[in-house]
Scaffold this motif. Structure first.
Motif, mmCIF file in Angstrom:
data_model
loop_
_atom_site.group_PDB
_atom_site.id
_atom_site.type_symbol
_atom_site.label_atom_id
_atom_site.label_comp_id
_atom_site.label_asym_id
_atom_site.label_seq_id
_atom_site.Cartn_x
_atom_site.Cartn_y
_atom_site.Cartn_z
ATOM 1 N N ARG A 11 0.763 -1.229 -0.119
ATOM 2 C CA ARG A 11 0.139 -0.011 -0.016
ATOM 3 C C ARG A 11 0.855 1.359 0.002
ATOM 4 N N LEU A 12 1.689 1.347 0.759
ATOM 5 C CA LEU A 12 2.786 2.579 0.901
ATOM 6 C C LEU A 12 3.575 2.592 -0.329
ATOM 7 N N LYS A 13 4.016 1.710 -1.045
ATOM 8 C CA LYS A 13 4.542 1.749 -2.308
ATOM 9 C C LYS A 13 3.695 2.176 -3.210
ATOM 10 N N GLN A 14 2.360 1.907 -3.197
ATOM 11 C CA GLN A 14 1.535 2.508 -4.366
ATOM 12 C C GLN A 14 1.343 3.958 -4.128
ATOM 13 N N GLN A 15 1.434 4.210 -2.889
ATOM 14 C CA GLN A 15 1.306 6.022 -2.720
ATOM 15 C C GLN A 15 2.541 6.421 -2.790
ATOM 16 N N GLY A 16 3.401 5.980 -3.249
ATOM 17 C CA GLY A 16 4.694 6.971 -3.493
ATOM 18 C C GLY A 16 5.866 6.646 -2.551
ATOM 19 N N MET A 17 5.743 5.979 -1.601
ATOM 20 C CA MET A 17 6.740 6.169 -0.760
ATOM 21 C C MET A 17 7.859 5.609 -1.067
ATOM 22 N N HIS A 18 9.216 6.327 -0.832
ATOM 23 C CA HIS A 18 10.325 5.727 -0.983
ATOM 24 C C HIS A 18 11.024 5.260 0.445
ATOM 25 N N PHE A 19 11.204 4.100 0.568
ATOM 26 C CA PHE A 19 11.529 3.242 1.875
ATOM 27 C C PHE A 19 13.162 3.626 2.449
ATOM 28 N N PRO A 20 13.415 3.713 3.708
ATOM 29 C CA PRO A 20 14.544 3.732 4.250
ATOM 30 C C PRO A 20 15.116 2.286 4.257
ATOM 31 N N VAL A 21 16.405 1.905 3.929
ATOM 32 C CA VAL A 21 16.801 0.496 3.763
ATOM 33 C C VAL A 21 17.966 0.420 4.561
ATOM 34 N N ILE A 22 18.133 -0.711 5.149
ATOM 35 C CA ILE A 22 19.619 -1.331 5.677
ATOM 36 C C ILE A 22 20.004 -2.571 4.963
ATOM 37 N N TYR A 23 21.239 -2.677 4.600
ATOM 38 C CA TYR A 23 21.870 -3.628 3.963
ATOM 39 C C TYR A 23 22.598 -4.264 5.067
ATOM 40 N N MET A 24 22.258 -5.739 5.390
ATOM 41 C CA MET A 24 22.589 -6.332 6.639
ATOM 42 C C MET A 24 23.786 -7.627 6.058
ATOM 43 N N LEU A 25 25.125 -7.643 6.506
ATOM 44 C CA LEU A 25 25.934 -8.537 5.954
ATOM 45 C C LEU A 25 26.185 -9.492 7.071
ATOM 46 N N HIS A 26 26.249 -10.823 6.602
ATOM 47 C CA HIS A 26 26.262 -12.003 7.473
ATOM 48 C C HIS A 26 27.898 -12.211 7.845
ATOM 49 N N GLY A 27 28.303 -13.239 8.561
ATOM 50 C CA GLY A 27 29.418 -13.343 8.884
ATOM 51 C C GLY A 27 30.165 -14.625 8.210
ATOM 52 N N LEU A 28 31.308 -14.865 8.534
ATOM 53 C CA LEU A 28 32.052 -15.976 7.813
ATOM 54 C C LEU A 28 31.253 -17.039 8.095
ATOM 55 N N TYR A 29 31.532 -18.017 7.043
ATOM 56 C CA TYR A 29 30.832 -19.544 6.776
ATOM 57 C C TYR A 29 29.267 -19.237 6.911
ATOM 58 N N GLY A 30 28.601 -17.985 6.492
ATOM 59 C CA GLY A 30 27.175 -18.009 6.682
ATOM 60 C C GLY A 30 26.642 -17.715 5.151
ATOM 61 N N ASP A 31 25.462 -17.394 5.097
ATOM 62 C CA ASP A 31 24.856 -16.927 3.774
ATOM 63 C C ASP A 31 23.765 -15.998 4.102
ATOM 64 N N GLU A 32 22.850 -15.879 3.296
ATOM 65 C CA GLU A 32 21.667 -14.969 3.089
ATOM 66 C C GLU A 32 20.739 -15.149 4.189
ATOM 67 N N THR A 33 20.555 -16.396 4.721
ATOM 68 C CA THR A 33 19.633 -16.753 5.648
ATOM 69 C C THR A 33 19.932 -16.351 7.013
ATOM 70 N N ASN A 34 21.298 -16.353 7.337
ATOM 71 C CA ASN A 34 21.554 -16.155 8.687
ATOM 72 C C ASN A 34 20.810 -15.201 9.652
ATOM 73 N N LEU A 35 20.883 -14.032 9.238
ATOM 74 C CA LEU A 35 20.388 -13.042 10.138
ATOM 75 C C LEU A 35 18.767 -12.964 10.026
ATOM 76 N N THR A 36 17.918 -13.773 9.571
ATOM 77 C CA THR A 36 16.687 -14.043 9.536
ATOM 78 C C THR A 36 16.282 -15.246 9.984
ATOM 79 N N ALA A 37 17.287 -16.086 10.268
ATOM 80 C CA ALA A 37 17.028 -17.610 10.728
ATOM 81 C C ALA A 37 17.490 -17.698 12.233
ATOM 82 N N GLN A 38 19.256 -17.630 12.287
ATOM 83 C CA GLN A 38 19.918 -17.725 13.504
ATOM 84 C C GLN A 38 19.531 -16.588 14.515
ATOM 85 N N ALA A 39 19.311 -15.340 13.655
ATOM 86 C CA ALA A 39 19.069 -14.139 14.294
ATOM 87 C C ALA A 39 17.494 -13.852 14.061
ATOM 88 N N HIS A 40 17.095 -13.283 15.117
ATOM 89 C CA HIS A 40 15.534 -12.790 14.751
ATOM 90 C C HIS A 40 15.423 -11.700 14.329
#
Length: 331
Positions: free
Chosen positions: A95-124
């Protein structure tokens, strides 16, 4: 008598004539329309022929949606392969995108031996972000790329640094309608903290906030990392090279960064004095280097936990909160 008879005959003839005349009149009625009437009829016809206005269609209202974490793949021209990442979308994102909002964004980087799932699986991360979105009334998007074991560098194996700056940020900015530098942050844990610091200094005008948790800002790389064949960073001809490691240190780019960036990023750094993987002395030295260059980070030293997920799940909410507060202050 004859006179009366003739009178009757004449009367009968007159009556018959009247009847016949009426019959003829009924069979041939005169035209009733005058020129004026005809003109009015034409005008009425023209008016009826005018096209009816099409009713304006109401823009469809997007139904409320919950926050969600999605797994996505994009092709990277820098990596020459499909590249995985996860994206957190706040509640009512569509809904907010349709209304034209440009969203603040965070690029979060995992640690060694990890992947893109770590920060939403092992971390909450989803729960932490949901809480902050509600508390701060600020819908923020978060991107979690798969950085492999690259330390987010360009190596002889892959150009991960270039993939982030030339592929990931431009394409996700367009796809998810994200804001620019003033509302763009980068963060990470361990190797991801190293990458976040280095990318900030290497690429002025990209980020306004950086949050590092247990950053792997080593002065000496542990032997287990040096000899690990899965780690391509800091190697020359397949072997660890101390000079390559020193040349890649984030602090080496500080002076050039400050020459180009007149409004340096706000830094948050948190680690524990009990960390047995990245000595607290190494993190202290990095903080001192920032301070010597007039960058004053918010530095939190804890006295519990270690270099692991139980500790990071206590530290990450603080890092996210710092980013949200900076976004709010810069709006």
């Amino acid at each position: 008598m004859k006179r009366n008879l003739w009178a009757v005959v004449i009367s009968a003839i007159v009556i018959i004539g009247v009847i016949l005349g009426g019959l003829v009149h009924s069979l041939n009625p005169p035209a009733k329309q005058t020129g004026q009437n005809h003109s009015k009829q034409e005008q009425t016809t023209k008016q009826s022929e005018k096209p009816k206005p099409v009713p304006r269609q109401k823009q469809a209202t997007v139904a409320p949606t919950p926050s969600r974490v999605l797994s996505r793949t994009m092709y990277s021209s820098q990596l020459h392969r499909n590249w995985r990442y996860r994206v957190y979308l706040p509640r009512n994102y569509d809904r907010l995108k349709q209304q034209g909002m440009h969203f603040p964004v965070i690029y979060m980087l995992h640690g060694l031996y990890g992947d893109e799932t770590n920060l939403t699986a092992q971390a909450h991360s989803k729960a932490y972000l949901d809480r902050l979105v509600a508390q701060k009334h600020l819908p923020v998007v978060a991107i979690f790329p798969d950085g492999g074991n690259s330390f987010y560098l360009n190596t002889t194996k892959e150009k991960m640094e270039s993939a982030i700056t030339n592929n990931l940020i431009p394409e996700t900015t367009k796809a998810y309608q994200l804001a620019g530098q003033n509302q763009r942050a980068i963060g990470g844990i361990s190797m991801g903290g190293y990458g976040a610091a280095r990318l900030t200094f290497r690429h002025p005008h990209l980020f306004s906030v950086a949050a590092l948790v247990s950053p792997a800002i080593w002065q000496k790389v542990p032997p287990t990392v040096q000899t690990n064949a899965q780690v391509d960073a800091f190697k020359v001809n397949g072997a660890f090279n101390q000079q390559a490691f020193e040349q890649a240190q984030p602090s080496r780019y500080l002076a050039n960064y400050l020459n180009q960036e007149k409004s340096p990023a706000h830094f948050y750094i948190e680690t524990t004095a009990l960390d047995t993987t990245v000595p607290i002395a190494d993190v202290n030295l990095f903080v001192k280097q920032l301070q010597q260059h007039q960058i004053k980070p918010t530095y939190q030293v804890d006295h519990f936990g270690n270099h692991n997920w139980p500790y990071w799940n206590r530290a990450l909410p603080n890092a996210y909160r710092y980013i949200f507060n900076q976004f709010k202050s810069q709006r």
